[in-house]
Design a protein around this motif. Structure first.
Motif, PDB file in Angstrom:
ATOM      1  N   ALA A 185       0.685  -1.166  -0.043  1.00 16.03           N
ATOM      2  CA  ALA A 185       0.054  -0.068   0.007  1.00 16.03           C
ATOM      3  C   ALA A 185       0.863   1.242  -0.069  1.00 16.03           C
ATOM      4  O   ALA A 185       0.482   2.180  -0.675  1.00 16.03           O
ATOM      5  CB  ALA A 185      -1.103   0.225   1.157  1.00 16.03           C
ATOM      6  N   GLN A 186       2.010   1.347   0.831  1.00 13.74           N
ATOM      7  CA  GLN A 186       2.907   2.490   0.611  1.00 13.74           C
ATOM      8  C   GLN A 186       3.539   2.439  -0.612  1.00 13.74           C
ATOM      9  O   GLN A 186       3.538   3.724  -1.049  1.00 13.74           O
ATOM     10  CB  GLN A 186       3.954   2.050   1.770  1.00 13.74           C
ATOM     11  CG  GLN A 186       5.130   3.250   1.930  1.00 13.74           C
ATOM     12  CD  GLN A 186       6.119   2.827   3.067  1.00 13.74           C
ATOM     13  OE1 GLN A 186       6.422   1.472   3.150  1.00 13.74           O
ATOM     14  NE2 GLN A 186       6.904   3.848   3.108  1.00 13.74           N
ATOM     15  N   ALA A 187       3.999   1.449  -1.244  1.00 16.45           N
ATOM     16  CA  ALA A 187       4.407   1.590  -2.471  1.00 16.45           C
ATOM     17  C   ALA A 187       3.399   2.042  -3.622  1.00 16.45           C
ATOM     18  O   ALA A 187       3.734   2.974  -4.503  1.00 16.45           O
ATOM     19  CB  ALA A 187       4.824   0.439  -3.185  1.00 16.45           C
ATOM     20  N   ASP A 188       2.085   1.520  -3.560  1.00 18.18           N
ATOM     21  CA  ASP A 188       1.160   1.974  -4.582  1.00 18.18           C
ATOM     22  C   ASP A 188       0.689   3.633  -4.219  1.00 18.18           C
ATOM     23  O   ASP A 188       0.720   4.139  -5.503  1.00 18.18           O
ATOM     24  CB  ASP A 188      -0.048   1.208  -4.305  1.00 18.18           C
ATOM     25  CG  ASP A 188      -0.016  -0.250  -4.553  1.00 18.18           C
ATOM     26  OD1 ASP A 188       0.748  -0.676  -5.356  1.00 18.18           O
ATOM     27  OD2 ASP A 188      -1.148  -0.899  -4.256  1.00 18.18           O
ATOM     28  N   GLN A 189       0.898   3.968  -3.135  1.00 16.96           N
ATOM     29  CA  GLN A 189       0.748   5.414  -2.654  1.00 16.96           C
ATOM     30  C   GLN A 189       1.722   6.398  -3.270  1.00 16.96           C
ATOM     31  O   GLN A 189       1.694   7.327  -3.843  1.00 16.96           O
ATOM     32  CB  GLN A 189       0.523   5.593  -1.269  1.00 16.96           C
ATOM     33  CG  GLN A 189       0.203   6.799  -1.046  1.00 16.96           C
ATOM     34  CD  GLN A 189      -0.192   7.198   0.543  1.00 16.96           C
ATOM     35  OE1 GLN A 189       0.286   6.413   1.320  1.00 16.96           O
ATOM     36  NE2 GLN A 189      -0.745   8.205   0.847  1.00 16.96           N
ATOM     37  N   ALA A 190       2.920   5.501  -3.432  1.00 22.88           N
ATOM     38  CA  ALA A 190       4.078   6.450  -4.075  1.00 22.88           C
ATOM     39  C   ALA A 190       4.243   6.495  -5.516  1.00 22.88           C
ATOM     40  O   ALA A 190       4.549   7.394  -6.095  1.00 22.88           O
ATOM     41  CB  ALA A 190       5.604   5.824  -3.412  1.00 22.88           C
ATOM     42  N   ILE A 191       3.747   5.346  -5.979  1.00 27.69           N
ATOM     43  CA  ILE A 191       3.926   5.225  -7.412  1.00 27.69           C
ATOM     44  C   ILE A 191       2.727   5.956  -8.020  1.00 27.69           C
ATOM     45  O   ILE A 191       3.022   6.394  -9.080  1.00 27.69           O
ATOM     46  CB  ILE A 191       3.845   3.859  -7.745  1.00 27.69           C
ATOM     47  CG1 ILE A 191       4.785   3.052  -7.445  1.00 27.69           C
ATOM     48  CG2 ILE A 191       3.398   3.609  -9.296  1.00 27.69           C
ATOM     49  CD1 ILE A 191       5.050   1.526  -7.293  1.00 27.69           C
ATOM     50  N   ALA A 192       1.587   6.196  -7.745  1.00 29.77           N
ATOM     51  CA  ALA A 192       0.596   6.694  -8.377  1.00 29.77           C
ATOM     52  C   ALA A 192       0.682   8.111  -8.880  1.00 29.77           C
ATOM     53  O   ALA A 192       0.525   8.192 -10.043  1.00 29.77           O
ATOM     54  CB  ALA A 192      -0.806   6.699  -7.498  1.00 29.77           C
TER      55      ALA A 192
END
Length: 180
Positions: free
Chosen positions: A124-131
């Motif tokens: 979830a942390q990665a998804d938030q940074a990637i978007a």
């Protein structure tokens, strides 16, 4: 101390059944005509918890005397002053020892569930940074530094997705480091 209701078989004096909030290791026998002995109680349950005894309607008219001579509950039954066996049954509300309070076993941690929660949290942390980085790339507005960050976060997310494929999963994992 707690209570129990026991049903005695009149002809044999044996326990028919026990309904108990505590120990139910109660036994009984017929000691003679109209004489019953019950073991495993602390006597009759006192009011307001106890209600004494109830005889079956087939035994209407009998006189019941109960006394507790530790460790025995002595029950004498008579009809018109003469010792008499019960034809059906007698229900007694007695006191019994409380069940010991046993500590609950320590919960066994579920390692797999814990690791999967950890992976989901990192994902979830990665998804938030990637978007937002991906949005900048899609709009051709990403700087070189943003493109580098996007690749680093995507590598991290791929590594997280591959954790279950590692030898020793879930006991022994090499967690990837999150990008800075």
């Amino acid at each position: 101390m707690t209570r129990a209701a026991i049903n005695l078989n009149g002809p044999t004096g044996e326990v028919i059944d026990v309904t108990s909030l505590g120990r139910n290791t109660i036994s009984s026998h017929k000691a003679g005509i109209g004489e019953y002995r019950v073991q495993g109680t602390l006597g009759m349950a006192p009011p307001p918890e106890g209600w004494g005894y109830v005889i079956n309607p087939l035994d209407a008219g009998v006189e019941v005397r109960i006394r507790h001579v530790a460790p025995t509950l002595e029950i004498s039954v008579s009809r018109d002053g003469v010792a008499s066996d019960l034809q059906h049954s007698l229900t007694l509300h007695v006191a019994v020892e409380a069940l010991p309070i046993e500590p609950l076993p320590e919960p066994v941690p579920d390692l797999l569930a814990s690791v999967l929660r950890g992976i989901a949290r990192c994902r979830a942390q990665a998804d938030q940074a990637i978007a937002p980085l991906q949005d900048a790339v899609d709009l051709d507005e990403a700087s070189e530094l943003e493109q580098q960050h996007l690749r680093a976060w995507k590598r991290y997310r791929v590594a997280l997705n591959r954790l279950p494929d590692q030898d020793g999963f879930p006991d022994n994992l090499q967690w990837p480091a999150a990008p800075q």
